[in-house]
Design an enzyme around this catalytic site. Structure first.
Site, mmCIF file in Angstrom:
data_model
loop_
_atom_site.group_PDB
_atom_site.id
_atom_site.type_symbol
_atom_site.label_atom_id
_atom_site.label_comp_id
_atom_site.label_asym_id
_atom_site.label_seq_id
_atom_site.Cartn_x
_atom_site.Cartn_y
_atom_site.Cartn_z
ATOM 1 N N ASP A 46 48.204 34.170 34.133
ATOM 2 C CA ASP A 46 47.293 34.939 34.975
ATOM 3 C C ASP A 46 45.917 34.288 34.904
ATOM 4 O O ASP A 46 45.337 34.176 33.821
ATOM 5 C CB ASP A 46 47.242 36.388 34.462
ATOM 6 C CG ASP A 46 46.417 37.279 35.366
ATOM 7 O OD1 ASP A 46 46.049 36.840 36.475
ATOM 8 O OD2 ASP A 46 46.134 38.421 34.944
ATOM 9 N N ASP A 141 47.416 34.015 41.963
ATOM 10 C CA ASP A 141 46.952 33.520 40.660
ATOM 11 C C ASP A 141 47.795 33.998 39.481
ATOM 12 O O ASP A 141 47.375 33.944 38.348
ATOM 13 C CB ASP A 141 45.491 33.913 40.436
ATOM 14 C CG ASP A 141 45.341 35.371 40.031
ATOM 15 O OD1 ASP A 141 45.991 36.227 40.664
ATOM 16 O OD2 ASP A 141 44.601 35.644 39.073
ATOM 17 N N GLU A 142 48.997 34.479 39.777
ATOM 18 C CA GLU A 142 49.822 35.036 38.712
ATOM 19 C C GLU A 142 51.269 34.636 38.912
ATOM 20 O O GLU A 142 51.771 34.684 40.031
ATOM 21 C CB GLU A 142 49.784 36.563 38.826
ATOM 22 C CG GLU A 142 49.077 37.274 37.710
ATOM 23 C CD GLU A 142 49.230 38.770 37.897
ATOM 24 O OE1 GLU A 142 50.197 39.330 37.358
ATOM 25 O OE2 GLU A 142 48.389 39.355 38.590
#
Ligand SMILES: [Mg+2]
Length: 395
Positions: A46, A141-142
């Protein structure tokens, strides 16, 4: 005549209660045993304050400053992301920009540049895939990365996570937090544990203890409303949650009880699914004029199934379950499925079941005409070479 004396009645009540309790216990045990396997090695990555960090990276004027990415403070916009410098003032994402401005008047508001974030996201994915093909992105973003079958770096998930973080830093100039554990639920909690710039691992031996002390609001999947509901029930952490039987949880929380019951025990058997691991393939057709003849419907379904099987084979896949979907004129929709022990590899495998599945769906609403028909195949897996040989023999 049945004996209705008081004592027999009480006895039978006690017996029923006993059986129920035993069944419950067995059921609970079964759930645990079924789902406790297999253990995986899952990494959850993350990025820290992603959008804001990209802005700070690309504009030195923003570094070490309170940066809010999102709508203007005078408008009705909301905060999409904010830097850690802004978080210190109580600003968080999804907060109205006007409110964020009140909390942190010196913050610099920046318009989001999604194409830039997407470009970084692509870079991240390339890095992840260089370690394992099993990458499941959750957002820009994860992502979850399953490294159970990865042998580099001695197969150590912790060392792989370290290396991934190093490469992200090197290639994008950005900082990621990583969580490492034996399932998705715990990996995600672990990545949040030491954020920002964190690397945290929850080993199988420590999972249950870790969960026991975890505040219920920190459980993934527990929103504000569920948190409040659980606190009403006296559930404040994982240990409290664990005291509830599946039946009790079901009574209070409905369908999601199963999920909570399992995660209280560190059990989360959801596999990491890369976008390429499809669960099912399907096709459907809406008719300009509703169909009324079962024969016409069957012809249509055969046609759809034949095309579907051909697409499935093109993708190198075979399936195990065939489903037929029927939508009636009043929009009531029914799906009926059949699992084929030998698998579905040919059009014939698929079409053989269609008359029965169609009849079962039509029985739900015999008076109605049909506006849509669909066919899907699930339980997909790569065709194994032996099956291909058999298939060519069959053809
Ligand atoms: Mg993030």
């Amino acid at each position: 005549m049945p004996n209705t004396s008081c004592s027999v009645d009480d006895n039978s009540k006690a017996l029923v209660a006993n059986i129920k309790a035993q069944n419950q216990k067995n059921f609970d045990m079964e759930c645990i045993e079924q789902q406790n396997n297999p253990l995986r090695k899952v990494i959850h990555i993350d990025m820290d304050a992603f959008y804001a960090s990209v802005e700070q990276r690309d504009n030195p004027m923003l570094r070490n400053r309170a940066v809010i990415v999102g709508g203007k403070p005078n408008g009705r916009g909301v905060v999409a992301a904010c830097s850690y410098e802004a978080r210190e003032y109580g600003v968080h994402s999804a907060m109205p920009s006007a409110q964020a401005f009140k909390k942190c008047p010196h913050a610099i508001f920046v318009k989001p540049r999604f194409s830039e974030y997407q470009a970084v996201s692509k870079q991240l994915n390339t890095i992840f895939k260089s370690f394992s093909p099993l990458v499941e992105p959750l957002s820009l973003d994860e992502a979850y990365i399953d490294v159970s079958n990865v042998s580099i770096l001695g197969g150590s998930a912790l060392r792989i996570a370290k290396e991934i973080r190093a490469q992200i830093k090197q290639q994008t100039g950005l900082v990621a937090s990583a969580g490492v554990s034996y399932n998705k639920f715990l990996a995600k909690i672990a990545s949040d544990h030491d954020k920002p710039d964190g690397l945290f691992c929850i080993l199988p031996a420590d999972g249950e203890t870790f969960i026991a002390g975890l505040p219920i609001g920190r459980f993934y999947g527990v929103g504000r409303a569920t948190e409040a509901r659980m606190q009403e029930l006296g559930i404040f952490n994982g240990a409290d949650l664990r005291r509830w039987t599946l039946a009790e949880l079901t009574q209070e929380l409905g369908k999601s009880a199963h999920y909570y019951f399992n995660i209280a025990r560190g059990i989360d058997n959801r596999p990491v699914r890369s976008s390429r691991t499809r669960k099912s393939l399907g096709t459907e057709r809406t008719f300009s004029e509703n169909l009324t003849s079962a024969m016409a419907m069957q012809d249509k379904l055969n046609e759809l199934a034949t095309q579907l099987v051909s697409d499935m084979l093109d993708k190198g896949l075979q399936g195990s379950t065939l489903s037929v979907k029927v939508r009636f004129a009043n929009f009531d929709t029914y799906t009926r499925s059949h699992s084929q022990p030998g698998g579905i590899m040919t059009a014939e495998d698929a079409t053989r079941q269609i008359p029965f599945l169609l009849a079962r769906a039509l029985a739900e609403n015999p008076a109605q005409s049909v506006r849509l028909l669909g066919v899907s195949i699930s339980g997909l897996k790569p065709i194994d070479p032996d099956a291909i040989t058999q298939l060519s023999l069959k053809l």
